[in-house]
Write an enzyme that holds these catalytic residues in place. Sequence first.
Site, short mmCIF file in Angstrom:
data_model
loop_
_atom_site.label_atom_id
_atom_site.label_comp_id
_atom_site.label_asym_id
_atom_site.label_seq_id
_atom_site.Cartn_x
_atom_site.Cartn_y
_atom_site.Cartn_z
N HIS A 1 -31.48 -26.32 24.58
CA HIS A 1 -31.76 -27.61 25.19
C HIS A 1 -31.73 -27.54 26.71
CE1 HIS A 1 -32.70 -31.56 23.67
NE2 HIS A 1 -32.01 -32.12 24.64
N ARG B 1 -35.14 -27.26 28.05
CA ARG B 1 -35.82 -28.56 28.07
C ARG B 1 -35.43 -29.34 29.33
NH1 ARG B 1 -38.24 -32.22 24.48
NH2 ARG B 1 -37.43 -34.35 24.46
N HIS C 1 -40.52 -38.43 24.35
CA HIS C 1 -39.54 -39.51 24.38
C HIS C 1 -40.21 -40.82 23.97
CE1 HIS C 1 -36.92 -37.22 27.52
NE2 HIS C 1 -36.60 -36.90 26.29
N LYS D 1 -39.36 -35.83 16.73
CA LYS D 1 -38.51 -36.80 16.05
C LYS D 1 -39.36 -37.88 15.39
CE LYS D 1 -34.22 -36.36 18.72
NZ LYS D 1 -33.23 -37.09 19.54
N ARG E 1 -37.86 -29.28 21.80
CA ARG E 1 -36.59 -29.22 21.08
C ARG E 1 -36.60 -27.99 20.19
NH1 ARG E 1 -38.65 -34.52 20.53
NH2 ARG E 1 -37.45 -36.12 21.65
#
Length: 333
Positions: free
Chosen positions: A281, A284, A307, A211, A187
């Site tokens: 993005h 990605r 993820h 994240k 990201r």
Amino acid sequence: MVANDTARLLMELETIAATLIPDADIVKLKLRFEEVTNNYTVDRKTLEALENDFKDKVDFYLSALRIEGYSEQTLQGNRYDLMSFSEFVNKAVVQVTTSDVRRFLASNPQWAASTVAKKLSTLKAFYKWMTAEEFILHDPTAKIRTPKQEKRLPKAMSPDELEMIRDACQDSRERALVEVFYSTGCRISELAGMKTATIDWQNGSLPVIGKGNKERIVYLNGKAIYQLKKYLVDRQFEEDDCEYLFTTNRRPYRQMTTVAIRNIINKIASRVETSKKVTPHVFRHSMATMAINNGIELGDLQQLLGHSNPSTTLRYIMVSEERKKNAHKRFVQ
């Protein structure tokens, strides 16, 4: 005015008691409430005072998220959505109704379903926290369902389009950005936070913070390592003590912001004649799609992309047209 405020308070207490304790003797409760309120001077808050309550509660909420490790980018996004909602309803947190939330979500016809879903998700998380912390008793978002969203294919680049982007780079920093984006599938915030000293050149790896403030290891292929070393050699001609991998070109050298990185990718893309919009993005998506087409295991790709939910990774398998075509050739005779 005080008498009216007292009467209003008694009425609201009676309503709440009837809701929470349906079997209670409301008449006796009302008499007890009156006995208690006679010992106090009741002065209802003005509308202006109630309006200020929303900002205070948002500050409390974001402080809690910061302690839990959420990134500043996420916190600022939440603040923007929550304060936009506050300005729209012009009410205190406790006064917001389900109708207010629905009116806000329907207030801009230009919002896509994904935008509405994001704003609703922010409001749901905020009011769920407010309820759990017992600031309020009723969650006005509880009955609102997330809108159905159109399933769109990730816009991955083809190998030829990736080569066109590579050829359009005009200096070592641009080329290094492209190769690191593609090789790691990071990201944009993860790439901006990369630090030179953390690179393991022998193994071609480095840690990034994703994240939820979670750290994971990402990997550099041969092209990325070559272009990175070339870029870092170019940086050595200047006095540069910035710890971050990608820095600004002007003194004092400092970490590149996500906005600056996005602007560079936009400039590179503008030099290429393609109808596809190339964004950070997209690299990605391209990395993930290429990996799927080459037979990577779902669990491995999930770890590489960071993820937390396997279903997020699964969409790359579902949308890879090349994979479907090859499967048909292989299994349908």
